[in-house]
Write a protein that holds these residues in place. Sequence first.
Motif, PDB file in Angstrom:
ATOM      1  N   TYR A 251       0.832  -1.099   0.070  1.00  0.00           N
ATOM      2  CA  TYR A 251      -0.015  -0.063   0.030  1.00  0.00           C
ATOM      3  C   TYR A 251       0.735   1.279  -0.005  1.00  0.00           C
ATOM      4  O   TYR A 251       1.904   1.355   0.736  1.00  0.00           O
ATOM      5  CB  TYR A 251      -0.948   0.140   1.285  1.00  0.00           C
ATOM      6  CG  TYR A 251      -1.876   1.396   1.405  1.00  0.00           C
ATOM      7  CD1 TYR A 251      -3.216   1.138   0.777  1.00  0.00           C
ATOM      8  CD2 TYR A 251      -1.485   2.305   1.973  1.00  0.00           C
ATOM      9  CE1 TYR A 251      -4.127   2.262   0.940  1.00  0.00           C
ATOM     10  CE2 TYR A 251      -2.181   3.688   1.983  1.00  0.00           C
ATOM     11  CZ  TYR A 251      -3.482   3.339   1.474  1.00  0.00           C
ATOM     12  OH  TYR A 251      -4.587   4.565   1.663  1.00  0.00           O
ATOM     13  N   ASP A 252       0.876   1.971  -1.032  1.00  0.00           N
ATOM     14  CA  ASP A 252       1.421   3.359  -1.336  1.00  0.00           C
ATOM     15  C   ASP A 252       0.443   4.419  -1.655  1.00  0.00           C
ATOM     16  O   ASP A 252       0.699   5.150  -2.654  1.00  0.00           O
ATOM     17  CB  ASP A 252       2.560   3.378  -2.001  1.00  0.00           C
ATOM     18  CG  ASP A 252       2.373   2.784  -3.409  1.00  0.00           C
ATOM     19  OD1 ASP A 252       1.337   2.449  -3.705  1.00  0.00           O
ATOM     20  OD2 ASP A 252       3.149   3.171  -4.343  1.00  0.00           O
ATOM     21  N   GLY A 253      -0.588   4.714  -0.630  1.00  0.00           N
ATOM     22  CA  GLY A 253      -1.600   5.751  -0.931  1.00  0.00           C
ATOM     23  C   GLY A 253      -2.931   4.902  -1.570  1.00  0.00           C
ATOM     24  O   GLY A 253      -3.897   5.438  -1.484  1.00  0.00           O
ATOM     25  N   ALA A 254      -2.495   3.843  -2.096  1.00  0.00           N
ATOM     26  CA  ALA A 254      -3.643   2.707  -2.751  1.00  0.00           C
ATOM     27  C   ALA A 254      -3.190   1.358  -2.454  1.00  0.00           C
ATOM     28  O   ALA A 254      -1.998   1.095  -2.403  1.00  0.00           O
ATOM     29  CB  ALA A 254      -4.235   3.166  -4.018  1.00  0.00           C
ATOM     30  N   VAL A 255      -4.010   0.395  -2.531  1.00  0.00           N
ATOM     31  CA  VAL A 255      -3.595  -1.078  -2.627  1.00  0.00           C
ATOM     32  C   VAL A 255      -2.787  -1.191  -3.990  1.00  0.00           C
ATOM     33  O   VAL A 255      -3.560  -1.324  -5.041  1.00  0.00           O
ATOM     34  CB  VAL A 255      -4.610  -1.855  -1.940  1.00  0.00           C
ATOM     35  CG1 VAL A 255      -4.246  -3.350  -2.467  1.00  0.00           C
ATOM     36  CG2 VAL A 255      -5.295  -1.634  -0.787  1.00  0.00           C
ATOM     37  N   ASN A 256      -1.709  -1.518  -4.101  1.00  0.00           N
ATOM     38  CA  ASN A 256      -1.108  -1.839  -5.277  1.00  0.00           C
ATOM     39  C   ASN A 256      -0.323  -3.420  -5.172  1.00  0.00           C
ATOM     40  O   ASN A 256       0.592  -3.385  -6.090  1.00  0.00           O
ATOM     41  CB  ASN A 256      -0.263  -0.887  -5.733  1.00  0.00           C
ATOM     42  CG  ASN A 256      -0.753   0.372  -6.233  1.00  0.00           C
ATOM     43  OD1 ASN A 256      -1.671   0.397  -6.989  1.00  0.00           O
ATOM     44  ND2 ASN A 256      -0.461   1.585  -5.432  1.00  0.00           N
TER      45      ASN A 256
END
Length: 340
Positions: A251-256
């Motif tokens: 997760y880096d601002g959104a689940v990626n």
Amino acid sequence: MSLLKKYLSIAVFLLLLFSCQSEIDEQNNNSQGTITTVSPLTTYLQRVAMVRTVQDNMIDGSSYCTIKLPYTVTVNNEQIALNTTADYQKVLDNMNASYYDDDIVKIDFPVTMVYYNYIEKLIPNQADFDSLIDYWNLYPDLLSKINGLKINYPITINIYNSINQAASSQSIVSDQAFFNFIKNLNESQYISLKYPITIADYKDQTKTISNNLEFENAIKYAIDYCPENNLVTLDFAATITKDSWEIPYFYDGAVNTSNYSGYTFVFKTDKSVVATKSGTTEIGQWQSSVQNGITEVKISFSTGVLSKLNFNWKLFEFNNSQIRLRDAGATTNYLYFQKK
């Protein structure tokens, strides 16, 4: 429902949810954010709410289950009735009374075992008990209960369902109710804890929690300092350089997470890290150090999606099969590795 409409609906829900509060409260709650069934905080909270199982390890030898009181044991030919948790001390006192006895604990069957997830099972005899403990010993690296943090109930949780756009709230009155609430969450549900929430740490010191990050930090404190969470000592560098790893959550601002599907990571003792996918290999660097008691982990790749992992991570927790890293900067990012 399109992704845009979905998030617009969530925004509307949050606006309505806090509209009756003061402007200050509204600002504070909006900064706390919602969490879902896959959010790191959600999984940590469920582990806080698990059954406490370590208090009778000297009897059952397992941190994944506990024997339901009351029952009777025999230790070094002395029969001991266990009616309350205070009676465990009688067992320890007997074991510590002499260096020359065997400290063999014999359980008076039948007993009821309570698993970490509140499931109960009647155990009629020693053979069934041994089989149960052997089963749990097959999974030594399960992420078990987080001890040393007690939630002062009741707490209130606000819920939004993105499918039917329905908003509701629920009062949680116990650990078991909280555990089952999280267990039954589905992917369409977004929840928001109503703060402040009062907790007690492993020293029974009371603390007021005002937002999600404070709750997560309190859990981290419990993981690091509560003795019941540190029954096994592992070396981080020795663990990460053993075998190969994959990424189950990023997760880096959104689940990626999906960007790293198919990658295998091998961390080497020369501080290189080899990432391989479909026969293509990229070599990066890694290093770890301890600063003020906190293990910091730096990962560095030069190109593509792998360079998105380039944070100065801090170790949240780890065992032989799972490593969880966090970067609590302007936004809180997460990187998990699990052994392949």
